[in-house]
Design an enzyme around this catalytic site. Sequence first.
Site, PDB file in Angstrom:
ATOM      1  N   HIS A 140     -17.469 -95.771 -18.314  1.00 43.95           N
ATOM      2  CA  HIS A 140     -17.998 -94.431 -18.044  1.00 43.95           C
ATOM      3  C   HIS A 140     -17.060 -93.379 -18.616  1.00 43.95           C
ATOM      4  CE1 HIS A 140     -15.551 -95.515 -14.502  1.00 43.95           C
ATOM      5  NE2 HIS A 140     -15.348 -94.222 -14.309  1.00 43.95           N
ATOM      6  N   LEU A 141     -17.675 -92.456 -19.354  1.00 43.77           N
ATOM      7  CA  LEU A 141     -16.953 -91.350 -19.968  1.00 43.77           C
ATOM      8  C   LEU A 141     -17.024 -90.150 -19.030  1.00 43.77           C
ATOM      9  CD1 LEU A 141     -15.609 -90.100 -22.578  1.00 43.77           C
ATOM     10  CD2 LEU A 141     -17.913 -89.316 -23.159  1.00 43.77           C
ATOM     11  N   HIS A 142     -15.861 -89.612 -18.669  1.00 42.25           N
ATOM     12  CA  HIS A 142     -15.809 -88.381 -17.887  1.00 42.25           C
ATOM     13  C   HIS A 142     -15.936 -87.201 -18.839  1.00 42.25           C
ATOM     14  CE1 HIS A 142     -14.490 -89.902 -13.910  1.00 42.25           C
ATOM     15  NE2 HIS A 142     -13.997 -90.898 -14.639  1.00 42.25           N
TER      16      HIS A 142
ATOM     17  N   ASP B 190     -20.915 -86.221 -11.568  1.00 39.19           N
ATOM     18  CA  ASP B 190     -19.931 -86.974 -10.798  1.00 39.19           C
ATOM     19  C   ASP B 190     -20.057 -86.586  -9.327  1.00 39.19           C
ATOM     20  OD1 ASP B 190     -17.189 -87.558  -9.567  1.00 39.19           O
ATOM     21  OD2 ASP B 190     -16.948 -88.423 -11.565  1.00 39.19           O
TER      22      ASP B 190
END
Length: 129
Positions: A102-104, A33
């Site tokens: 989107h997967l954090h 990120d």
Amino acid sequence: YDGQCVFCRIARREEPGTALLPCEYDDLACFRDRRPGAPHHYLVVPVTHMGNCRTLKAEHIPLVKRMMEVGKAVLQKNNFSDLNDVRMGFHWPPFCSIAHLHLHVLAPASQLGFLSRLYYRINSYWFIT
């Protein structure tokens, strides 16, 4: 593919400033990120453009499970092994800044700062795990 979508461009290696991390699935991409909320903060995205988490249906459960597998694998490859101290989830619209699923993946969750604890709060109005 949406040429206007930054995550589509990153997943296809068209953004030179963002390096992709090793990923076991060809249809998923993983990268750091740009504004990390934890010492380890990665995003896992489908290579094919998909809308945000609100567009997910029952048939997407295997996809989300694979996204979580990738998240766990990248943590382990980066020497983070306490999978009980991990937070994974999606920002719920309108609180997602990019309209590409989107997967954090954040770790250690115990080291999230004050604002990050709010921003990535478990099953809040804006972040679902």
